[in-house]
Scaffold this motif. Structure first.
Motif, PDB file in Angstrom:
ATOM      1  N   LYS A 144      -7.407   2.596   4.940  1.00 40.62           N
ATOM      2  CA  LYS A 144      -8.638   3.081   5.577  1.00 40.62           C
ATOM      3  C   LYS A 144      -8.472   4.497   6.139  1.00 40.62           C
ATOM      4  N   ILE A 145      -7.233   4.859   6.438  1.00 39.15           N
ATOM      5  CA  ILE A 145      -6.977   6.225   6.899  1.00 39.15           C
ATOM      6  C   ILE A 145      -7.411   7.208   5.815  1.00 39.15           C
ATOM      7  N   PHE A 146      -7.078   6.895   4.576  1.00 39.17           N
ATOM      8  CA  PHE A 146      -7.483   7.754   3.460  1.00 39.17           C
ATOM      9  C   PHE A 146      -8.995   7.719   3.255  1.00 39.17           C
ATOM     10  N   LEU A 147      -9.560   6.512   3.290  1.00 39.67           N
ATOM     11  CA  LEU A 147     -11.002   6.395   3.053  1.00 39.67           C
ATOM     12  C   LEU A 147     -11.801   7.147   4.118  1.00 39.67           C
ATOM     13  N   GLN A 156       0.894  -1.150   0.000  1.00 39.11           N
ATOM     14  CA  GLN A 156       0.000   0.000   0.000  1.00 39.11           C
ATOM     15  C   GLN A 156       0.934   1.202   0.000  1.00 39.11           C
ATOM     16  N   SER A 157       0.704   2.120  -0.929  1.00 36.60           N
ATOM     17  CA  SER A 157       1.696   3.187  -1.099  1.00 36.60           C
ATOM     18  C   SER A 157       1.039   4.555  -1.042  1.00 36.60           C
ATOM     19  N   PHE A 158       1.797   5.504  -0.489  1.00 37.38           N
ATOM     20  CA  PHE A 158       1.198   6.803  -0.180  1.00 37.38           C
ATOM     21  C   PHE A 158       2.211   7.921  -0.320  1.00 37.38           C
ATOM     22  N   LYS A 159       1.680   9.114  -0.603  1.00 36.38           N
ATOM     23  CA  LYS A 159       2.488  10.299  -0.359  1.00 36.38           C
ATOM     24  C   LYS A 159       2.634  10.387   1.149  1.00 36.38           C
ATOM     25  N   MET A 160       3.878  10.399   1.589  1.00 42.31           N
ATOM     26  CA  MET A 160       4.177  10.198   2.996  1.00 42.31           C
ATOM     27  C   MET A 160       3.601  11.274   3.913  1.00 42.31           C
ATOM     28  N   LYS A 161       3.759  12.513   3.478  1.00 44.14           N
ATOM     29  CA  LYS A 161       3.331  13.619   4.337  1.00 44.14           C
ATOM     30  C   LYS A 161       1.813  13.615   4.498  1.00 44.14           C
ATOM     31  N   LYS A 162       1.145  13.290   3.400  1.00 47.40           N
ATOM     32  CA  LYS A 162      -0.314  13.237   3.448  1.00 47.40           C
ATOM     33  C   LYS A 162      -0.794  12.133   4.387  1.00 47.40           C
ATOM     34  N   LEU A 163      -0.171  10.983   4.279  1.00 48.52           N
ATOM     35  CA  LEU A 163      -0.534   9.865   5.156  1.00 48.52           C
ATOM     36  C   LEU A 163      -0.377  10.274   6.613  1.00 48.52           C
ATOM     37  N   LYS A 164       0.753  10.904   6.914  1.00 50.22           N
ATOM     38  CA  LYS A 164       1.037  11.305   8.290  1.00 50.22           C
ATOM     39  C   LYS A 164       0.012  12.331   8.780  1.00 50.22           C
ATOM     40  N   ILE A 224     -10.856   2.727  -8.330  1.00 48.67           N
ATOM     41  CA  ILE A 224     -10.736   3.383  -7.025  1.00 48.67           C
ATOM     42  C   ILE A 224     -11.499   2.551  -6.004  1.00 48.67           C
ATOM     43  N   ILE A 225     -10.972   2.474  -4.791  1.00 55.13           N
ATOM     44  CA  ILE A 225     -11.673   1.732  -3.732  1.00 55.13           C
ATOM     45  C   ILE A 225     -12.945   2.475  -3.340  1.00 55.13           C
ATOM     46  N   SER A 226     -14.075   1.758  -3.335  1.00 60.85           N
ATOM     47  CA  SER A 226     -15.322   2.361  -2.867  1.00 60.85           C
ATOM     48  C   SER A 226     -15.441   2.209  -1.357  1.00 60.85           C
ATOM     49  N   SER A 227     -15.050   1.054  -0.851  1.00 55.58           N
ATOM     50  CA  SER A 227     -15.099   0.847   0.592  1.00 55.58           C
ATOM     51  C   SER A 227     -14.247  -0.346   0.978  1.00 55.58           C
ATOM     52  N   ILE A 228     -13.864  -0.379   2.249  1.00 50.99           N
ATOM     53  CA  ILE A 228     -13.223  -1.557   2.825  1.00 50.99           C
ATOM     54  C   ILE A 228     -14.159  -2.004   3.940  1.00 50.99           C
ATOM     55  N   LYS A 234     -11.112   9.774   5.521  1.00 52.59           N
ATOM     56  CA  LYS A 234     -11.064  11.212   5.240  1.00 52.59           C
ATOM     57  C   LYS A 234     -11.511  11.510   3.807  1.00 52.59           C
ATOM     58  N   ASN A 235     -12.194  10.536   3.202  1.00 55.21           N
ATOM     59  CA  ASN A 235     -12.716  10.701   1.837  1.00 55.21           C
ATOM     60  C   ASN A 235     -11.661  11.039   0.801  1.00 55.21           C
ATOM     61  N   GLU A 236     -10.480  10.486   1.001  1.00 55.23           N
ATOM     62  CA  GLU A 236      -9.422  10.671   0.017  1.00 55.23           C
ATOM     63  C   GLU A 236      -9.364   9.420  -0.865  1.00 55.23           C
ATOM     64  N   PRO A 237      -9.235   9.588  -2.183  1.00 55.51           N
ATOM     65  CA  PRO A 237      -9.273   8.427  -3.072  1.00 55.51           C
ATOM     66  C   PRO A 237      -8.053   7.509  -2.919  1.00 55.51           C
ATOM     67  N   VAL A 238      -8.312   6.212  -2.991  1.00 55.75           N
ATOM     68  CA  VAL A 238      -7.241   5.213  -2.996  1.00 55.75           C
ATOM     69  C   VAL A 238      -7.380   4.404  -4.277  1.00 55.75           C
ATOM     70  N   TYR A 239      -6.346   4.407  -5.098  1.00 54.83           N
ATOM     71  CA  TYR A 239      -6.379   3.711  -6.383  1.00 54.83           C
ATOM     72  C   TYR A 239      -5.959   2.257  -6.238  1.00 54.83           C
ATOM     73  N   LEU A 240      -6.447   1.430  -7.145  1.00 57.87           N
ATOM     74  CA  LEU A 240      -6.102   0.011  -7.115  1.00 57.87           C
ATOM     75  C   LEU A 240      -4.908  -0.292  -8.012  1.00 57.87           C
ATOM     76  N   VAL A 241      -3.992  -1.094  -7.480  1.00 58.48           N
ATOM     77  CA  VAL A 241      -2.924  -1.681  -8.287  1.00 58.48           C
ATOM     78  C   VAL A 241      -3.248  -3.167  -8.397  1.00 58.48           C
ATOM     79  N   LYS A 242      -3.115  -3.694  -9.605  1.00 56.97           N
ATOM     80  CA  LYS A 242      -3.437  -5.103  -9.829  1.00 56.97           C
ATOM     81  C   LYS A 242      -2.460  -6.004  -9.067  1.00 56.97           C
TER      82      LYS A 242
END
Lengths: 241, 241
Positions: free
Chosen positions: A197-200, A170-178, B153-157, A202-210
């Motif tokens: 789930k931290i992003f979700l 699971q990968s993130f812009k570090m400062k944003k995650l913090k 994009i993840i809709s929910s976990i 706060k209604n921040e989008p999380v993209y899927l990697v296959k």
């Protein structure tokens, strides 16, 4: 800069093997965590690799790097926290102390006990996190998933085509995650088992990697058996008669 | 009366082994479907056991019963349908032709490729279906499940504590299952991969029976490897150094 963060804070009790956390068990000729680490070392987009291990095992981890002749120049070992997210935060604090804060730092967090991650998956993670800020590795769900609110009656059987099995990285812009993590309540933190789930929350989008079905998490003794067969490249031929 | 319904209508292409449906592949000293059948034979609450197999394989199935010296008194082989639910309906029609319609008939439907079902699971299915009309076997989900509506994009976990991995048996009051199935549209039928969903679609409660992680479905070659190790009772000892 791009940082790998291998999360191995646990002391693993589910395996039913006492004495040694599962990430240190051997798969083939070396420990699981060394297999995992080597995948990250292979990726030259990653500037530094942090390994978060339980405080009782940091010296052991360092000894392993020596034993398996790993070049330590790109590698740092830090103490794990009480849970997965706290281990990630310890790693981020370690990075920022050394390399400073930056909006462009990206962290690729990964379970130590997923040694079959591929270079392609790691690279896709980096690209997605750089472009969009957050991503999660996931593979289409194989099992039918059943939902029950009370554990007695089925509430729903969600459409399997929309379900994925969460893996890592699971990968993130570090400062944003913090920043997001610092702005959620302690009670929310205590139930958050998943960094995405931290992003979700706060209604921040999380993209899927296959992901890949082979990118298994070694948690139980059954997983360990499968992993051993995978490492051996064992061919078990079906027999019919 | 209580009827077992072993569903083996498929000709299994996912295994990557041509020529033989996977339920007929050997596990240890006998075919997967014989292991499964023996679990049902063990349960003396079950009056008769129906096996639904693809029309090209009914003779082969009958030969297997002879070869493995299975007492055929309680067993009937019927032709499978185009999908899982149609195979179940063929079995129900076969039962009703022979034993008549009855509100108290219960059918315990089970995947032929789940040979590790236990007697306890089968008995719990019977008790639940007799008491409540419908039940599904499920085990708490191990993986984190991620939901995405667009695959990007993840809709929910969803909260993992509410999620279960669906297994079989799935057991029903037979007449009710048939009536519900006859009252759903053809287009709904075509997307229904799960018999329990027939009940849910009509807002009929489906109760949970506790499954076991060992009650795996043998679908891929990896599953088959795991199953072979399970049958051998193989002990792979973890090694550390």
């Amino acid at each position: 800069m791009i940082f790998g963060a291998i999360v191995a804070g646990g002391i693993g009790s589910r395996m039913g093997v006492s004495g040694i956390p599962k990430q240190f068990m051997n798969l083939g000729d070396k420990p699981i965590i060394i297999h995992t680490l080597e995948k990250f070392i292979l990726c030259d987009k990653i500037n530094y690799i942090y390994i978060g291990v339980h405080k009782d095992w940091t010296v052991y981890m360092d000894d392993l790097l020596d034993k398996y002749k790993i070049d330590k120049e790109r590698i740092f070992i830090v103490k794990g926290g009480d849970d997965r997210n706290k281990t990630i935060m310890n790693i981020i604090n370690g990075i920022e102390k050394k390399f400073g804060e930056s909006d462009s730092h990206v962290i690729v967090t990964h379970d130590a006990v997923r040694p079959f991650v591929t270079l392609r998956i790691i690279q896709d993670n980096i690209d997605m996190a750089v472009s969009y800020g957050a991503c999660d590795t996931a593979a289409p769900a194989i099992d039918t998933i059943v939902e029950s609110n009370d554990g007695k009656i089925i509430s729903s059987i969600p459409d399997r085509r929309k379900l994925y099995q969460g893996q890592t990285p699971q990968s993130f812009k570090m400062k944003k995650l913090k920043n997001l993590y610092e702005n959620i309540s302690e009670s929310e933190k205590s139930i958050l088992t998943d960094a995405c789930k931290i992003f979700l929350l706060k209604n921040e989008p999380v993209y899927l990697v296959k992901g890949e079905n082979s990118n298994i998490k070694i948690t139980t003794i059954e997983d360990y058996k499968i992993a051993q067969a995978m490492v051996k490249g064992e061919k078990i031929e079906p027999n019919f008669n």
